[in-house]
Design a protein around this motif. Structure first.
Motif, short mmCIF file in Angstrom:
data_model
loop_
_atom_site.label_atom_id
_atom_site.label_comp_id
_atom_site.label_asym_id
_atom_site.label_seq_id
_atom_site.Cartn_x
_atom_site.Cartn_y
_atom_site.Cartn_z
N TYR A 10 0.81 -1.22 0.00
CA TYR A 10 0.00 0.00 0.00
C TYR A 10 0.85 1.27 0.00
N ALA A 11 0.37 2.27 -0.74
CA ALA A 11 1.01 3.59 -0.76
C ALA A 11 0.24 4.52 0.18
N GLU A 12 0.91 5.56 0.66
CA GLU A 12 0.25 6.55 1.53
C GLU A 12 -0.88 7.26 0.82
N THR A 13 -0.89 7.23 -0.52
CA THR A 13 -1.94 7.87 -1.31
C THR A 13 -3.11 6.91 -1.57
N HIS A 14 -3.09 5.74 -0.90
CA HIS A 14 -4.20 4.77 -0.88
C HIS A 14 -4.35 3.92 -2.14
N GLU A 15 -3.31 3.87 -2.97
CA GLU A 15 -3.29 2.89 -4.04
C GLU A 15 -2.64 1.61 -3.50
N TRP A 16 -2.97 0.48 -4.11
CA TRP A 16 -2.33 -0.78 -3.74
C TRP A 16 -1.68 -1.40 -4.96
N ALA A 17 -0.71 -2.26 -4.69
CA ALA A 17 -0.06 -3.05 -5.73
C ALA A 17 -0.07 -4.51 -5.28
N LYS A 18 -0.51 -5.38 -6.15
CA LYS A 18 -0.47 -6.83 -5.88
C LYS A 18 0.47 -7.43 -6.91
N VAL A 19 1.58 -7.95 -6.43
CA VAL A 19 2.63 -8.43 -7.32
C VAL A 19 2.42 -9.90 -7.67
N GLU A 20 2.54 -10.18 -8.96
CA GLU A 20 2.54 -11.55 -9.46
C GLU A 20 3.71 -11.66 -10.43
N GLY A 21 4.81 -12.24 -9.95
CA GLY A 21 6.01 -12.35 -10.78
C GLY A 21 6.59 -10.98 -11.08
N GLU A 22 6.76 -10.68 -12.37
CA GLU A 22 7.33 -9.39 -12.77
C GLU A 22 6.25 -8.33 -13.01
N PHE A 23 5.01 -8.66 -12.67
CA PHE A 23 3.89 -7.76 -12.90
C PHE A 23 3.26 -7.31 -11.58
N ALA A 24 2.64 -6.14 -11.62
CA ALA A 24 1.88 -5.65 -10.48
C ALA A 24 0.52 -5.19 -10.97
N LEU A 69 -4.78 9.53 -9.33
CA LEU A 69 -4.22 8.22 -9.00
C LEU A 69 -2.70 8.36 -9.07
N ILE A 70 -2.03 7.98 -8.00
CA ILE A 70 -0.58 8.10 -7.91
C ILE A 70 0.03 6.70 -7.99
N ALA A 71 0.97 6.53 -8.89
CA ALA A 71 1.57 5.21 -9.10
C ALA A 71 2.36 4.77 -7.88
N PRO A 72 2.07 3.57 -7.35
CA PRO A 72 2.86 3.06 -6.23
C PRO A 72 4.20 2.47 -6.68
N VAL A 73 4.28 2.11 -7.97
CA VAL A 73 5.50 1.53 -8.54
C VAL A 73 5.67 2.06 -9.96
N LYS A 102 -2.51 -3.16 -15.03
CA LYS A 102 -1.48 -4.17 -14.80
C LYS A 102 -0.19 -3.61 -15.41
N VAL A 103 0.87 -3.65 -14.62
CA VAL A 103 2.14 -3.02 -15.00
C VAL A 103 3.26 -4.05 -14.96
N GLN A 104 4.14 -4.00 -15.96
CA GLN A 104 5.38 -4.77 -15.89
C GLN A 104 6.36 -3.92 -15.10
N LEU A 105 6.78 -4.43 -13.95
CA LEU A 105 7.63 -3.67 -13.04
C LEU A 105 8.98 -3.34 -13.67
N SER A 106 9.43 -2.10 -13.48
CA SER A 106 10.76 -1.74 -13.95
C SER A 106 11.78 -1.76 -12.81
N ASP A 107 11.29 -1.68 -11.56
CA ASP A 107 12.20 -1.71 -10.41
C ASP A 107 11.47 -2.31 -9.21
N ALA A 108 11.60 -3.62 -9.03
CA ALA A 108 10.90 -4.30 -7.94
C ALA A 108 11.31 -3.79 -6.57
N ALA A 109 12.48 -3.18 -6.46
CA ALA A 109 12.94 -2.63 -5.17
C ALA A 109 12.02 -1.52 -4.67
#
Length: 125
Positions: A10-24, A69-73, A102-109
């Motif tokens: 969760y981000a402080e701006t109330h968006e969430w990310a659910k990661v599945e492999g290299e995607f969120a 909407l603010i991107a969490p990743v 659905k986003v392909q993550l560029s930086d999982a960190a």
């Protein structure tokens, strides 16, 4: 009390990310949809667009307010949830099942900067 699901980040701006492999999958939290009220429109980026963590990627409009909407990743948009075009109220019914993009993550960190369910629950109090 709003529902906070385990296994999401969760981000402080109330968006969430659910990661599945290299995607969120990205959406808004139950807390956010309660605060907004009845969602009437969602503005998405296009497939292929790049989003950057901490920057706006779209907007959600409700009967009470419009909110950016603010991107969490960061990553590349590989899919948008087109069901929300015709039925944005699905977000009110189940904000965790009804993801927005659905986003392909560029930086999982970047996920390390987000809150887990317990931290987000405390943040919302």
């Amino acid at each position: 009390m709003s529902e906070v699901k385990q296994g999401y980040k969760y981000a402080e701006t109330h968006e969430w990310a659910k990661v599945e492999g290299e995607f969120a999958f990205i959406g808004i939290s139950d807390y956010a949809q309660h605060e907004l009220g009845d969602v009437v429109y969602v503005d998405f980026p296009a497939e292929g667009d790049e989003i950057t963590a901490g920057e706006e990627f779209g907007a959600v409009e409700s009967t009470k307010a419009a909110s950016d909407l603010i991107a969490p990743v960061s990553g590349t948009v590989v899919e948008i949830n087109t069901a929300l075009d015709d039925a944005p109220e699905l977000i009110n019914e189940d904000p965790y099942t009804n993801w927005m993009i659905k986003v392909q993550l560029s930086d999982a960190a970047e996920l390390d900067a987000l809150m887990d369910a317990a931290a987000y629950e405390a943040f919302c109090k």
